[in-house]
Design an enzyme around this catalytic site. Structure first.
Site, short mmCIF file in Angstrom:
data_model
loop_
_atom_site.label_atom_id
_atom_site.label_comp_id
_atom_site.label_asym_id
_atom_site.label_seq_id
_atom_site.Cartn_x
_atom_site.Cartn_y
_atom_site.Cartn_z
N ASN A 37 8.02 1.92 -4.04
CA ASN A 37 6.80 2.70 -4.17
C ASN A 37 7.05 4.17 -4.49
OD1 ASN A 37 7.77 2.36 -1.34
ND2 ASN A 37 6.30 4.00 -0.94
N CYS A 90 1.69 7.44 2.65
CA CYS A 90 1.67 7.10 4.07
C CYS A 90 2.53 8.04 4.90
CB CYS A 90 2.12 5.65 4.27
SG CYS A 90 1.03 4.46 3.47
N GLN A 125 3.51 -2.71 -4.98
CA GLN A 125 3.55 -1.87 -6.19
C GLN A 125 3.67 -2.70 -7.46
OE1 GLN A 125 3.23 1.47 -6.60
NE2 GLN A 125 2.85 1.77 -4.42
N ALA A 176 -1.80 -5.59 -1.98
CA ALA A 176 -2.88 -4.72 -1.49
C ALA A 176 -3.83 -4.41 -2.63
CB ALA A 176 -2.31 -3.44 -0.91
#
EC number: 2.8.1.7
Length: 393
Positions: free
Chosen positions: A154, A329, A182, A202
């Site tokens: 990522n 994050c 990703q 996601a």
């Protein structure tokens, strides 16, 4: 404004917004037996089927979650617990130091609270790991419960050799999970052909809504649930499903996968133009990560030596360029990137790094804007760093 932070989150596709809105105007719990409940159930099962089709899975292998972090936690902890319960000597996880914190922190939690052991695969200077290293780890340890290796990084965009590694894991009879968050929409993915036991995705990374994801889990792989309740999602992820978000994610997956080849080619041209411009116009800068074809089409990650990434980030933001110093994050945490440290980058250089990531809404004007602003911003950030260093003496 030039948005160059697609690796953190992508703008939603208009069609995904419309699909979500249509569902949100209805009512019905997908577990209810009345007409509205059956209608909700039909919608979420259609979403499940569409996601399965686009990612090479069976519908029954798609378990909806609240996002990538939950999917990673569920896979790492759930499969580890199941394997340990079935064979108590299996208390080891094999993974990499470049994983997202959703995997790293899950592994470390199991070490601290459950007595797990961990073997870290060595990371190359470009962020890659090898199937050979995995084979050596599995040959050295007969207590491995799980292998977890991300499909694409990522931060620096390096693509890892998942197909080769899954063959090794299968040879030793060890389930393998991959964080593919990703990779969806940037790489062709086929869960069934991958040899993986589990794969995390996601929605907001490929034009879907935030707050929804999925764990693709083979039917023959046991996974202990993190949550208990109504027994939804194969009794692995209880809770009333978010039908609208699942529909939005499925719509986005269809758009992203169907347009993958064209979009990747377009992004690769934009990225290469960005990289060439930065390297030509700015001194003492290096591109981090692997070269093509082992690099995500939309990723450009640089180290600008002699300046702080956070200071550079704010200068760019003030001039309409939105990017990141690394994973969103961990943004705002005054620590060098764990990914760069694992790659052998020194802490000072790691703190002077930026990720500029492109996506489905990126255009040439975004690259032009970044190339116009970056040289001056880097020069200013370097002057500020020199002044701060002088003042501290």
């Amino acid at each position: 404004m030039a948005y160059l932070d697609h690796a953190a989150t992508t703008p939603m596709h208009p069609a995904a917004i419309e699909a979500m809105a249509a569902v949100q105007r209805t009512i019905g719990n997908a577990s209810s037996l009345h007409t509205s409940g059956r209608s909700a159930r039909r919608r979420i099962e259609e979403a499940r089927e569409l996601i399965a089709d686009k990612l090479g899975a069976r519908p029954s292998e798609v378990i909806f979650t609240a996002g990538g972090t939950e999917s990673d936690n569920l896979a790492v902890k759930g499969i580890y617990w199941a394997r340990r319960d079935a064979e108590p000597h299996r208390r080891r996880i094999v993974t990499t130091e470049v994983e997202h914190h959703a995997v790293l922190d899950s592994v470390n939690w199991l070490v601290e609270h459950e007595g797990a052991h961990v073997t870290w695969l060595p990371t190359a200077a470009d962020g890659s790991v090898s199937a050979t290293a995995l084979r050596e780890a599995l040959q050295s340890h007969d207590d491995v419960a799980l292998v977890s290796v991300m499909w694409a990084n990522n931060e620096v965009g390096t693509i890892l050799p998942i197909a080769e590694m899954s063959v090794v894991a299968m040879e030793f009879g060890v389930p393998m999970h991959s964080d593919a968050i990703q990779a969806v929409g940037q790489l062709p993915l086929d869960f069934g052909a991958s040899g993986l036991s589990a794969m995390s995705v996601a929605g907001h990374k490929f034009g879907g809504p935030p707050g929804v994801g999925a764990l693709l889990l083979r039917r023959d792989v046991t996974c202990v649930p993190l949550m208990h309740g109504g027994g939804q999602e194969r009794d692995i992820r209880s809770g009333t499903p978010d039908v609208a978000s699942a529909v939005g994610m499925a719509t986005a997956a269809q758009i992203a996968v169907d347009g993958l080849e064209e979009n990747s080619a377009r992004l690769r041209l934009l990225r290469d133009r960005l990289v060439e411009g930065v390297l030509a116009e700015i001194d003492d800068v290096c591109l981090n990560g692997a070269d093509d074809p082992m690099r995500l089409a939309g990723n450009a990650h640089f180290t600008f030596r002699g300046c702080e990434g956070d200071a550079l980030l704010m200068l760019l933001d003030a001039n309409g360029i939105e990017c990141s110093t690394g994973s969103a994050c961990t943004a705002g945490v005054a620590q060098p990137s764990h990914v760069l440290i694992a790659m052998g980058v020194d802490a000072a250089s790691a703190r002077g790094s930026l990720r500029l990531s492109l996506g489905h809404t990126s255009v040439e004007a975004d690259v032009d804007a970044a190339l116009e602003v970056l040289p001056g911003a880097v020069a200013r950030a370097r002057r500020a760093a020199l002044a701060a260093a002088g003042a501290s003496r």
